[in-house]
Scaffold this active site. Sequence first.
Site, PDB file in Angstrom:
ATOM      1  N   GLU A   1       0.859  -1.184   0.000  1.00  0.00           N
ATOM      2  CA  GLU A   1       0.000   0.000   0.000  1.00  0.00           C
ATOM      3  C   GLU A   1       0.896   1.236   0.000  1.00  0.00           C
ATOM      4  OE1 GLU A   1      -2.640   1.394  -0.565  1.00  0.00           O
ATOM      5  OE2 GLU A   1      -4.027   1.444   1.133  1.00  0.00           O
ATOM      6  N   ASP A   2       0.446   2.291  -0.661  1.00  0.00           N
ATOM      7  CA  ASP A   2       1.237   3.515  -0.658  1.00  0.00           C
ATOM      8  C   ASP A   2       1.241   4.158   0.726  1.00  0.00           C
ATOM      9  OD1 ASP A   2      -1.469   4.193  -0.874  1.00  0.00           O
ATOM     10  OD2 ASP A   2      -1.195   5.623  -2.505  1.00  0.00           O
TER      11      ASP A   2
ATOM     12  N   ASP B   1      -3.863   5.403   6.128  1.00  0.00           N
ATOM     13  CA  ASP B   1      -4.441   6.555   6.825  1.00  0.00           C
ATOM     14  C   ASP B   1      -5.383   6.009   7.897  1.00  0.00           C
ATOM     15  OD1 ASP B   1      -5.644   8.910   7.594  1.00  0.00           O
ATOM     16  OD2 ASP B   1      -6.176   9.581   5.600  1.00  0.00           O
TER      17      ASP B   1
ATOM     18  N   PHE C   1      -1.779  15.935   3.796  1.00  0.00           N
ATOM     19  CA  PHE C   1      -2.063  15.221   2.556  1.00  0.00           C
ATOM     20  C   PHE C   1      -0.799  15.213   1.707  1.00  0.00           C
ATOM     21  CE2 PHE C   1      -3.862  13.967  -1.444  1.00  0.00           C
ATOM     22  CZ  PHE C   1      -4.772  12.997  -1.037  1.00  0.00           C
TER      23      PHE C   1
HETATM   24  P1  IMP Z   1      -7.394   4.651   4.386  1.00  0.00           P
HETATM   25  O1  IMP Z   1      -8.372   3.621   3.886  1.00  0.00           O
HETATM   26  O2  IMP Z   1      -8.058   5.772   5.120  1.00  0.00           O
HETATM   27  O3  IMP Z   1      -6.251   4.055   5.176  1.00  0.00           O
HETATM   28  O4  IMP Z   1      -6.812   5.360   3.110  1.00  0.00           O
HETATM   29  C1  IMP Z   1      -5.821   4.743   2.374  1.00  0.00           C
HETATM   30  C2  IMP Z   1      -5.817   5.206   0.944  1.00  0.00           C
HETATM   31  O5  IMP Z   1      -6.153   6.577   0.841  1.00  0.00           O
HETATM   32  C3  IMP Z   1      -4.421   5.060   0.375  1.00  0.00           C
HETATM   33  O6  IMP Z   1      -4.339   3.901  -0.393  1.00  0.00           O
HETATM   34  C4  IMP Z   1      -4.266   6.277  -0.488  1.00  0.00           C
HETATM   35  O7  IMP Z   1      -4.605   5.959  -1.813  1.00  0.00           O
HETATM   36  C5  IMP Z   1      -5.244   7.281   0.053  1.00  0.00           C
HETATM   37  N1  IMP Z   1      -4.560   8.283   0.892  1.00  0.00           N
HETATM   38  C6  IMP Z   1      -4.572   8.376   2.246  1.00  0.00           C
HETATM   39  N2  IMP Z   1      -3.829   9.406   2.663  1.00  0.00           N
HETATM   40  C7  IMP Z   1      -3.324   9.981   1.544  1.00  0.00           C
HETATM   41  C8  IMP Z   1      -2.438  11.094   1.324  1.00  0.00           C
HETATM   42  O8  IMP Z   1      -1.958  11.798   2.225  1.00  0.00           O
HETATM   43  N3  IMP Z   1      -2.140  11.352   0.015  1.00  0.00           N
HETATM   44  C9  IMP Z   1      -2.635  10.613  -1.025  1.00  0.00           C
HETATM   45  N4  IMP Z   1      -3.452   9.572  -0.853  1.00  0.00           N
HETATM   46  C10 IMP Z   1      -3.798   9.258   0.424  1.00  0.00           C
HETATM   47 MG    MG Z   2      -5.221   7.078  -3.831  1.00  0.00          MG
END
Ligand code: IMP
Ligand code: MG
Length: 166
Positions: free
Chosen positions: A91-92, A95, A144
Site C-alpha cells: 500500500e502507498d 491513513d 495530505f
Molecule cells: P485509508 O483507507 O483511510 O487508510 O486510506 C488509504 C488510501 O487513501 C491510500 O491507499 C491512499 O490511496 C489514500 N490516501 C490516504 N492518505 C493519503 C495522502 O496523504 N495522500 C494521497 N493519498 C492518500
Molecule cells: Mg489514492
Amino acid sequence: MVFTEADIHARVVELGREISDSYPDGDLLVLGLLKGSFIFVSDLVRAVSRPLQVDFLVVSSYGMETVSSGNVRLVYDPETELEGKHILLVEDIVDTGRTLARVIDLLGERRPKSIEVCALLDKHIRTFLPHRPKFVGFDAPHEFLVGYGLDHAENFRHLPYVASLQ
Ligand code: IMP
Ligand code: MG
C-alpha cells in the site's frame, strides 16, 4: 518536501532486505494496491532477493476527495490463486486503515497461508485496522501527501519524491 528520492531509495532497499529475510520458504505473492503503490511495488520487488510473484488489486476509496469516504470497492480482483500462499499487500499510505481492513477481510476468505502489509507511509491513525502493517517505510505526518505514486485527484503521482500538497 517531506521525503527525498534518496531517502526513499535507501529505505526501499532496507525494506527489500527485511522482506527477503523474514519470509520462510513457500510461495510469496506481492499484491500491490493500485494505483497508489505502482511505483513503490516496482522498486520494492527489485530489492527483494527471494522468489516471488507480483499481482495487483484495484481498490477505489477516496475518489476526488482528500478525506476517506469509507466506500471501499474492489474494482479489479487478481486471478492468481491465493490459497496456501504468503500474501504481502503493498500500500502507498495507511491513513484510517479502512481500505486495508476491507481488503484483508476479502482476501482472507481465499485461505492464504499469511497476509501481511507493507506500506511506504503510515500516518499512524489506523482506527479501522486490526493489525499493524508488518513493514513500514516511513512514519508520515498528518498532512495530505503526493508523489511517488500518491495522487491528489490523479495528479502528482509521477514525482520522484513525496511532498505535502500545500
Ligand atoms: P485509508 O483507507 O483511510 O487508510 O486510506 C488509504 C488510501 O487513501 C491510500 O491507499 C491512499 O490511496 C489514500 N490516501 C490516504 N492518505 C493519503 C495522502 O496523504 N495522500 C494521497 N493519498 C492518500
Ligand atoms: Mg489514492
